[in-house]
Scaffold this active site. Structure first.
Site: not given
Ligand code: GLN
Length: 534
Positions: A386, A511, A513
């Protein structure tokens, strides 16, 4: 779907917090599922937050996201991994959600002028959520957060007591998890705090059917007799649970006690012989001393609470074990990489690969970008999750000479916002519930690393983010040395990027994970570990 009524197992905790109620609840689920039953799990948390999305990850640990986009407590991650089952919003209930519902119902006139009270209205609303979550399952296991006696969790305790009357006590079973301290001076395991805690629970109207006694080491047998006598629980309904080297051993430890039998008898469950073969494999793998090993650098912001990256660790461990490899994690403070003088080669020395996990806010972002720039230049394996994708895109742009490349989160006024807000989200960045959450489809490019990892053309993964790759820059990616190897079905959103002519730089907007399992390595993590081994 089962025609028999759903049976409820309630798990409460006493003496101390953090003794492993979540793992106990998940393990009970595991051994019941191994007996052919359908099982659901639910966590009730006394926080006034409506969901876990707004809890502080430093204090509370990771925010786990379900397929339907619920932002939940990290215990749901344990539940999913122990049950090998995808859960939903209904598995996570916080006080804030129920209170909001009751108050909204009151405003909507649904109580028809009654005095709205904690008992019976709030407690009934809690029960409604619990009963709804259990629908269609043979057994529904409900963990009550906090420690019995806490003012905060009283309405949950009262609700599960009343639920026994509502659905019939023959359909409910209460498990109390206690802690037995060991006194080094007299070399004795003490049961008094556990006795007090059971008395406290009784005072609230619940007599536990099963006691799970956590301890540092296995206590002598007489401790069980003492607990039984003073707590009024049959000896065979007391499970000793000393510390285990791997949490995945806990279901097997519980299996060796009589509690599955006690549960089946008390709830009159129709069970098969337990099939724990696959799980025993997991534990065997976790306990094997592997000859090979990899060191993975985690370029992170929170250095003082590993729970913040729980699912990432679990996914790395699982992938490493599947490759018969031990994994050492090296913490790298992203903020320390930021200074002009920071020596990347030195900071990342000894790492066979690096992971840039998810995160919010600006702290440490420049350090993460530098780590990604370093990986792009040197070929050090890189897995971006992400935020890790967003930082890698900025890194590639900067390496290609776009020195002011940035993201809207890091520097809203930057000249080249290669990461920015998605259409329709402008101006709502600070309000809850505006993120892309939960499952989305992703199309994989033929011949890409991503496709070779997943061996599929379309995948489904879970999201939690506000920002996206800015499409205005996509046609420049090749010249930056990266490509979008996974995109949304309409092609509008970038989901995966990977390095061109790079041994392994793969990063996703989702994600992965969250979908990794101890009994099944996730393709992205598997690929990363394999690359790090090379
Ligand atoms: N802060 C970033 C966003 O809002 C990444 C979010 C994250 O890593 N879950 O897009």
């Amino acid at each position: 779907m089962s025609k028999r009524p759903t049976k409820f197992v309630f798990v409460t905790g006493g003496v101390l917090s953090g003794v492993g109620k979540g793992i106990t609840a998940a393990s009970i689920g595991n051994i019941l599922k191994a007996r052919g039953l359908t099982v659901n799990l639910q966590k009730c948390d006394p926080y006034l937050n409506v969901d876990a999305g707004t809890l502080n990850p430093r204090e509370h640990g990771e925010c786990f996201v379900t397929k339907d986009g619920a932002e939940t407590d990290l215990d749901l991650g344990h539940y999913e991994r122990f049950l090998d089952q995808e859960l939903t919003q209904s598995s996570s209930l916080m006080s804030g959600r129920v209170l909001l519902k009751v108050i909204q119902d009151e405003r909507a006139g649904k109580y028809e002028g009654e005095d709205v009270q904690i008992i019976p209205h709030l407690t009934a609303a809690i029960q409604d959520y619990i009963i709804e979550a259990g629908k269609g399952f043979d057994v529904h296991i409900v963990e009550i957060g906090g420690t019995v006696g806490d003012y905060e969790s009283l309405s949950f305790i009262e609700a599960i007591r009343e639920l026994g009357l509502r659905v019939g006590l023959e359909n409910c079973l209460y498990v109390h998890v206690v802690y037995l301290p060991f006194l080094g001076t007299s070399k004795e395991t003490k049961t008094k705090p556990a006795q007090n805690s059971v008395r406290e629970l009784r005072g609230l109207g619940i007599s536990p059917n099963i006691l799970v006694a956590r301890s540092e080491q296995m206590p002598v047998e007489s401790v069980r007799q003492k607990l039984s006598l003073f707590c009024g629980v049959e000896p065979k309904a007391i499970a000793m649970l000393p510390n285990a080297p791997s949490i995945y051993e806990v279901p097997l430890t519980l299996e060796d006690t009589d509690i599955a039998e006690v549960i089946s008898e008390k709830l009159d469950l129709k069970v098969k012989k337990p099939d724990l073969k696959a799980w025993r494999e997991v534990v065997k793998r976790a306990k094997t001393k592997h000859k090979r090993s990899v060191t993975v650098g985690i370029v992170a912001k929170y250095m003082d609470n590993q729970d913040t990256y729980m699912s990432v660790f679990e996914a790395l461990k699982s992938a490493a074990l599947w490759n018969d490899t031990a994994v050492t994690l090296k913490w790298i403070d992203a903020e320390k990489l930021e200074g002009k003088k920071a020596d990347m080669a030195k900071a990342l020395k000894g790492c066979d690969g690096i992971v840039v996990p998810g995160g919010f806010g600006t702290r440490g972002l420049e350090g993460k970008i530098k780590a990604a720039q370093y990986s792009l230049k040197t070929g050090l394996p890189y897995l971006g999750l992400c935020l890790g994708l967003q930082m890698a895109v900025i890194a590639a742009a900067r390496n290609a000479g776009i020195t002011e490349a940035s993201s809207k989160e890091l520097k809203p006024g930057a000249k080249d916002l290669v990461i920015t807000t998605m259409d329709g989200q402008e101006g709502k960045e600070m309000t809850g519930g505006t993120m892309r959450l939960g499952d989305y489809d992703c199309k994989l490019q033929k011949g890409s690393i991503a496709q070779s990892l997943y061996k599929q053309d379309t995948i489904v993964e879970r999201h939690r983010h506000r920002y996206e790759c800015n499409n205005d820059y996509r046609d420049q990616y090749e010249s930056w040395g990266i490509r979008a190897s996974g995109v949304s079905p309409d092609g509008n959103l970038v989901e995966i990027i990977e390095g061109i002519n790079h041994p392994f730089l793969v990063a996703s907007q989702f994600h992965p994970e969250f979908k990794s399992r101890p009994n099944r390595a996730h393709p992205m993590f598997d690929g990363f570990i394999k690359a790090s081994l090379r």
